[in-house]
Design an enzyme around this catalytic site. Sequence first.
Site, PDB file in Angstrom:
ATOM      1  N   ASP A 265       0.845  -1.201   0.000  1.00 53.17           N
ATOM      2  CA  ASP A 265       0.000   0.000   0.000  1.00 53.17           C
ATOM      3  C   ASP A 265       0.878   1.247   0.000  1.00 53.17           C
ATOM      4  OD1 ASP A 265      -2.387   1.402  -0.108  1.00 53.17           O
ATOM      5  OD2 ASP A 265      -2.670   1.411   2.060  1.00 53.17           O
TER       6      ASP A 265
ATOM      7  N   ASN B 150       1.277   7.343   2.800  1.00 53.59           N
ATOM      8  CA  ASN B 150       2.023   6.433   3.678  1.00 53.59           C
ATOM      9  C   ASN B 150       3.519   6.702   3.672  1.00 53.59           C
ATOM     10  OD1 ASN B 150      -0.330   5.179   4.422  1.00 53.59           O
ATOM     11  ND2 ASN B 150      -0.180   3.594   2.875  1.00 53.59           N
TER      12      ASN B 150
ATOM     13  N   LYS C 298       1.959   4.592  -1.047  1.00 49.90           N
ATOM     14  CA  LYS C 298       1.350   5.765  -1.673  1.00 49.90           C
ATOM     15  C   LYS C 298       1.784   6.989  -0.887  1.00 49.90           C
ATOM     16  CE  LYS C 298      -2.863   5.058   0.993  1.00 49.90           C
ATOM     17  NZ  LYS C 298      -4.274   4.725   0.936  1.00 49.90           N
TER      18      LYS C 298
END
Length: 88
Positions: free
Chosen positions: A38, A43, A40
């Site tokens: 995840d 993050n 992105k």
Amino acid sequence: RRRLNDFGSLSDTHARNVFLQIVSAVKLAHQRGFVHRDLKLDNILLDRWGKVKLADWGLASKWSVESLQTEFVGSKHYAAPEILLGRS
């Protein structure tokens, strides 16, 4: 994202430094057998000294050649094309 909203775009030098830190963190995770799944902008955190921290490892999993990931998780806009196509 907040840093970009508050201060605008990064200089080329700063952006290069941030990118190299991200690549280094991902490489280390992969060397230890983990995939983030995840990755992105939301993050990727920057501390007050400009050091990158990868956040939200909740979707991370162990990785090996024998167990390639095919399940879609995370944010669609950041997904690898092969995952969106249902390939490993």
